[in-house]
Design an enzyme around this catalytic site. Structure first.
Site, PDB file in Angstrom:
ATOM      1  N   SER A 159       3.558  12.999  -4.822  1.00  0.00           N
ATOM      2  CA  SER A 159       2.139  12.621  -5.567  1.00  0.00           C
ATOM      3  C   SER A 159       1.194  12.857  -4.443  1.00  0.00           C
ATOM      4  O   SER A 159       1.678  12.609  -3.151  1.00  0.00           O
ATOM      5  CB  SER A 159       2.427  11.435  -6.179  1.00  0.00           C
ATOM      6  OG  SER A 159       3.274  11.313  -7.242  1.00  0.00           O
ATOM      7  N   ASN A 210      -3.477  10.668   0.532  1.00  0.00           N
ATOM      8  CA  ASN A 210      -2.217  10.263   0.933  1.00  0.00           C
ATOM      9  C   ASN A 210      -1.251  10.984   0.106  1.00  0.00           C
ATOM     10  O   ASN A 210      -1.369  11.422  -1.209  1.00  0.00           O
ATOM     11  CB  ASN A 210      -2.127   8.567   0.702  1.00  0.00           C
ATOM     12  CG  ASN A 210      -0.585   8.238   1.197  1.00  0.00           C
ATOM     13  OD1 ASN A 210      -0.146   8.657   2.141  1.00  0.00           O
ATOM     14  ND2 ASN A 210      -0.063   7.195   0.528  1.00  0.00           N
ATOM     15  N   THR A 211      -0.143  11.448   0.817  1.00  0.00           N
ATOM     16  CA  THR A 211       1.163  11.933   0.095  1.00  0.00           C
ATOM     17  C   THR A 211       2.101  10.658  -0.074  1.00  0.00           C
ATOM     18  O   THR A 211       2.319   9.868   0.760  1.00  0.00           O
ATOM     19  CB  THR A 211       1.768  13.118   0.859  1.00  0.00           C
ATOM     20  OG1 THR A 211       2.333  12.296   2.127  1.00  0.00           O
ATOM     21  CG2 THR A 211       0.895  14.165   1.287  1.00  0.00           C
ATOM     22  N   HIS A 212       2.924  10.901  -1.000  1.00  0.00           N
ATOM     23  CA  HIS A 212       3.919   9.820  -1.116  1.00  0.00           C
ATOM     24  C   HIS A 212       4.888  10.367  -2.245  1.00  0.00           C
ATOM     25  O   HIS A 212       4.778  11.219  -3.046  1.00  0.00           O
ATOM     26  CB  HIS A 212       3.194   8.701  -2.422  1.00  0.00           C
ATOM     27  CG  HIS A 212       4.350   7.471  -2.609  1.00  0.00           C
ATOM     28  ND1 HIS A 212       4.437   6.686  -1.697  1.00  0.00           N
ATOM     29  CD2 HIS A 212       4.819   7.238  -3.737  1.00  0.00           C
ATOM     30  CE1 HIS A 212       5.476   5.934  -2.207  1.00  0.00           C
ATOM     31  NE2 HIS A 212       5.768   6.248  -3.376  1.00  0.00           N
ATOM     32  N   ARG A 256      -4.159  -6.598  11.346  1.00  0.00           N
ATOM     33  CA  ARG A 256      -4.590  -5.438  10.716  1.00  0.00           C
ATOM     34  C   ARG A 256      -5.807  -5.244  10.797  1.00  0.00           C
ATOM     35  O   ARG A 256      -6.101  -3.813  10.981  1.00  0.00           O
ATOM     36  CB  ARG A 256      -4.138  -5.604   9.448  1.00  0.00           C
ATOM     37  CG  ARG A 256      -4.307  -4.198   8.602  1.00  0.00           C
ATOM     38  CD  ARG A 256      -3.856  -4.317   7.130  1.00  0.00           C
ATOM     39  NE  ARG A 256      -2.597  -4.879   6.873  1.00  0.00           N
ATOM     40  CZ  ARG A 256      -1.464  -4.037   6.746  1.00  0.00           C
ATOM     41  NH1 ARG A 256      -1.552  -2.812   6.934  1.00  0.00           N
ATOM     42  NH2 ARG A 256      -0.346  -4.684   6.269  1.00  0.00           N
ATOM     43  N   LEU A 270      -4.094   0.576   5.250  1.00  0.00           N
ATOM     44  CA  LEU A 270      -5.143   0.597   5.898  1.00  0.00           C
ATOM     45  C   LEU A 270      -6.063  -0.666   5.440  1.00  0.00           C
ATOM     46  O   LEU A 270      -6.054  -0.803   4.160  1.00  0.00           O
ATOM     47  CB  LEU A 270      -6.012   1.945   5.519  1.00  0.00           C
ATOM     48  CG  LEU A 270      -5.632   3.446   5.861  1.00  0.00           C
ATOM     49  CD1 LEU A 270      -6.502   4.313   5.431  1.00  0.00           C
ATOM     50  CD2 LEU A 270      -5.399   3.408   7.538  1.00  0.00           C
ATOM     51  N   ASP A 280      -0.724   2.542  -3.078  1.00  0.00           N
ATOM     52  CA  ASP A 280      -0.501   3.854  -3.678  1.00  0.00           C
ATOM     53  C   ASP A 280      -1.077   3.788  -5.208  1.00  0.00           C
ATOM     54  O   ASP A 280      -0.289   4.531  -6.094  1.00  0.00           O
ATOM     55  CB  ASP A 280       1.009   4.202  -3.759  1.00  0.00           C
ATOM     56  CG  ASP A 280       1.762   4.376  -2.362  1.00  0.00           C
ATOM     57  OD1 ASP A 280       2.702   3.723  -2.002  1.00  0.00           O
ATOM     58  OD2 ASP A 280       0.885   4.896  -1.428  1.00  0.00           O
ATOM     59  N   GLY A 333      -5.488  -0.551  -3.000  1.00  0.00           N
ATOM     60  CA  GLY A 333      -4.301  -0.937  -3.324  1.00  0.00           C
ATOM     61  C   GLY A 333      -3.068  -0.257  -2.565  1.00  0.00           C
ATOM     62  O   GLY A 333      -3.316   0.364  -1.621  1.00  0.00           O
ATOM     63  N   ARG A 343       1.311   2.662   7.112  1.00  0.00           N
ATOM     64  CA  ARG A 343       0.770   1.395   7.344  1.00  0.00           C
ATOM     65  C   ARG A 343      -0.360   1.358   6.075  1.00  0.00           C
ATOM     66  O   ARG A 343      -0.824   2.334   5.527  1.00  0.00           O
ATOM     67  CB  ARG A 343      -0.148   1.252   8.493  1.00  0.00           C
ATOM     68  CG  ARG A 343       0.662   1.203   9.741  1.00  0.00           C
ATOM     69  CD  ARG A 343       0.883  -0.106  10.266  1.00  0.00           C
ATOM     70  NE  ARG A 343       1.976  -0.063  11.184  1.00  0.00           N
ATOM     71  CZ  ARG A 343       2.839  -0.881  11.655  1.00  0.00           C
ATOM     72  NH1 ARG A 343       3.089  -2.074  10.910  1.00  0.00           N
ATOM     73  NH2 ARG A 343       3.554  -0.753  12.709  1.00  0.00           N
TER      74      ARG A 343
HETATM   75  C1  GRF Z   1       6.559  11.741   3.846  1.00  0.00           C
HETATM   76  O1  GRF Z   1       7.601  11.808   2.576  1.00  0.00           O
HETATM   77  C2  GRF Z   1       5.508  10.822   3.229  1.00  0.00           C
HETATM   78  O2  GRF Z   1       4.913  11.025   2.083  1.00  0.00           O
HETATM   79  C3  GRF Z   1       6.091   9.455   3.506  1.00  0.00           C
HETATM   80  O3  GRF Z   1       6.850   9.849   4.624  1.00  0.00           O
HETATM   81  C4  GRF Z   1       7.252  10.707   4.927  1.00  0.00           C
HETATM   82  C5  GRF Z   1       6.797  11.304   6.146  1.00  0.00           C
HETATM   83  O4  GRF Z   1       7.643  12.373   6.584  1.00  0.00           O
HETATM   84  N1  GRF Z   1       4.869   8.233   3.428  1.00  0.00           N
HETATM   85  P1  GRF Z   1       7.081  13.320   7.924  1.00  0.00           P
HETATM   86  O5  GRF Z   1       6.751  12.138   8.799  1.00  0.00           O
HETATM   87  O6  GRF Z   1       5.943  14.056   7.225  1.00  0.00           O
HETATM   88  O7  GRF Z   1       8.461  14.079   8.024  1.00  0.00           O
END
Ligand code: GRF
Length: 191
Positions: free
Chosen positions: A135, A106-108, A64, A92, A144, A142, A90
């Protein structure tokens, strides 16, 4: 003008939403490069918008950390003000986070700290949650676990599958991400 580098692994629908927002002349940020850890379908969105792409195949590196070093090299070439993880599947390496923090968001697809990790949607369903969410967070070393910049609840509906629930969450993620990027770009939000 805030410059963004976006990292993906998948279909890149959230990336596309950001590319579309950034193509408006009054949006205060623009995507300068899109990277992926594999030959991700989402890279096609960047190509369609004429944005340079790079791929650092995770499977081509022994560790990694080695993968992270090359990823950092590629990112450094673009000198982005902000790195956006939008479906990068992944973690980081700590060295990469340390190099750019706190300029990585990051989006979650969950209401953190509920359901962190790679299967947030599946975990919410498995837990029988009646609501989950989306979120946007600052990436730390860590999983998320970084500071939450924006989040919103999304209902879990009877009969939801992982796919139907995820597709209901993504539009919320996109709206939150675009709003966070705009607030960072205008200085309203300081990382
Ligand atoms: C999103 O929901 C993101 O938060 C998660 O994986 C999804 C990616 O969707 N980690 P896309 O590739 O943007 O359609």
């Amino acid at each position: 003008m805030l410059t963004l580098a976006v990292l993906i692994s998948g279909t890149g629908s959230n990336l596309r939403a950001l590319l579309e927002a950034a193509s408006h002349p009054d949006f205060p940020a623009r995507v300068v490069a899109v990277g992926a850890d594999r030959d991700a379908d989402g890279l096609a969105h960047a190509e369609e918008f004429g944005i340079p792409t790079f791929t650092v195949p995770y499977s081509a590196y022994p560790t990694r950390e080695a993968w992270g070093e090359e990823l950092a090299e590629q990112l450094d070439a673009w000198q982005p003000d902000l790195i956006v993880l939008s479906g990068l599947m992944r973690l980081l390496p700590a060295a990469v986070v340390a190099r750019y923090a706190p300029r990585i968001v990051n989006t979650h697809p969950a209401y953190l700290p509920e359901f962190p990790g790679a299967h947030g949607v599946r975990d919410a369903l498995a837990a029988g949650a009646e609501q989950t969410g989306a979120s946007v967070i600052v990436v730390d070393d860590g999983v998320d676990s970084g500071p939450i910049l924006a989040q919103e609840r999304v209902a879990v509906l009877p009969g939801d599958t992982e796919a139907t629930l995820h597709e209901r969450i993504k539009p919320v993620e996109r709206r939150l991400l675009i709003d966070v990027v705009e607030r960072i770009a205008t200085g309203d939000l300081v990382l």
